[in-house]
Enzyme design. Structure first.
Site, mmCIF file in Angstrom:
data_model
loop_
_atom_site.group_PDB
_atom_site.id
_atom_site.type_symbol
_atom_site.label_atom_id
_atom_site.label_comp_id
_atom_site.label_asym_id
_atom_site.label_seq_id
_atom_site.Cartn_x
_atom_site.Cartn_y
_atom_site.Cartn_z
ATOM 1 N NE ARG A 1 14.892 71.002 9.136
ATOM 2 C CZ ARG A 1 14.198 69.867 8.980
ATOM 3 N NH1 ARG A 1 12.881 69.876 9.046
ATOM 4 N NH2 ARG A 1 14.841 68.736 8.762
ATOM 5 C CD GLU B 287 11.038 62.174 8.024
ATOM 6 O OE1 GLU B 287 10.238 62.936 7.452
ATOM 7 O OE2 GLU B 287 11.944 62.561 8.794
ATOM 8 C CG ASP C 160 16.902 64.659 9.102
ATOM 9 O OD1 ASP C 160 16.226 64.136 10.010
ATOM 10 O OD2 ASP C 160 16.484 65.602 8.399
ATOM 11 C CG HIS D 157 13.371 62.390 12.067
ATOM 12 N ND1 HIS D 157 13.011 63.633 11.614
ATOM 13 C CD2 HIS D 157 13.053 62.383 13.382
ATOM 14 C CE1 HIS D 157 12.492 64.339 12.605
ATOM 15 N NE2 HIS D 157 12.516 63.602 13.696
ATOM 16 C CG HIS E 128 15.186 68.678 12.355
ATOM 17 N ND1 HIS E 128 16.443 68.112 12.232
ATOM 18 C CD2 HIS E 128 14.339 67.823 11.736
ATOM 19 C CE1 HIS E 128 16.352 66.972 11.563
ATOM 20 N NE2 HIS E 128 15.083 66.768 11.246
#
Length: 269
Positions: free
Chosen positions: A106, A240, A158, A243, A151
């Site tokens: 990301r 999460e 994810d 993740h 990320h």
């Protein structure tokens, strides 16, 4: 040479110089995008069988629009992380499942987009699905949004598990009625994933991987994902269930900003 002709020639020279500067600036802008190091790869070049549903390329996310930096619906990872994910996929295929990634590398510009959105308290268009029980003023304090993301270092992803044969997932239609991400699977937005107890990116404590309220098949599904990946060097973020980070990271202290695009990768990939 007359004064008029000299003036015309001077004007032409000035215009030519301006054109050259403009062209050079445009060329510089076109080539100034950062590129990925050579040890970043497109996941599909390592394992084309892993499903990719890159949510931030679509408007179906907590912001409600495509996120800055996502030029293509593409999973990019450091090669060791991609290779380890391929091993996980092989183990799951043998059990009748496939992995599906929602997000991989990301860019920092995407994280910056999240931060701008989180500070805009008026924009709560997607609240009913993604954070129905969380006040938007608490997104930073509660850890749902941060100014840096693992990320961006390239070894975090994810993901979820899909039972084979994988049924299709219908596209999200902007403006459609939203259902809480922790609603029963048959009520929340349809996802071909096995039932994990919440949808992806659900800002709620029910998303904590080992939340004691998640039991039965939902817990078994989370543990299948967790145990498979942890057996290959991945570390789960406890808050999460989706993740995971491959360790050791190639770039533990570097936050990259190249766009999510095949053009960001070197020609060898």
């Amino acid at each position: 040479m007359t004064r008029l002709s000299m003036a015309v020639r001077s004007l032409v020279a000035v215009l030519a110089a301006l054109l050259a500067v403009t062209t050079a600036s445009a060329t510089a802008r076109a080539t100034s995008e950062p590129k990925a190091p050579a040890d970043f790869v497109a996941l599909r070049s390592v394992d084309p069988t892993i499903i990719q549903e890159i949510r931030y390329f679509t408007p179906h996310n907590f912001v409600g629009e495509r996120i800055d930096g996502y030029r293509q619906p593409l999973c990019i990872l450091t090669r060791p992380a991609a290779d380890a994910l391929h091993q996980a996929q092989q183990r799951l295929l043998g059990q009748g499942y496939t992995l599906k990634v929602y997000d991989c590398y990301r860019p920092q510009r995407s994280v910056d987009h999240f931060v701008r959105w989180a500070k805009d308290l008026e924009d709560q268009a997607m609240k009913a699905e993604f954070y129905p029980n969380v006040d938007k003023t608490r997104l930073f304090e509660d850890g749902y949004i941060a100014e840096k993301s693992g990320h961006s270092r390239g070894s975090t992803m994810d993901l979820t598990i899909v039972k084979l044969p994988a049924p299709p997932t219908r596209p999200y239609v902007p403006g459609e009625p939203l259902v809480p991400c922790f609603a029963p699977q048959g009520e929340r937005f349809p996802d071909n994933s096995v039932d994990m107890g919440t949808g992806y990116d659900c800002f709620d404590t029910l998303s904590h991987t080992l939340d004691p309220r998640i039991q039965g098949q939902q817990r078994a599904n989370r543990l299948l994902l967790k145990d498979t990946l942890e057996g290959l060097g991945f570390v789960n973020l406890a808050e999460e269930w989706w993740h995971f980070t491959y360790k050791p990271e190639l770039y533990p202290d570097t936050y990259f900003d190249f766009p999510v695009s095949t053009k960001s990768l070197t020609q060898s990939h």
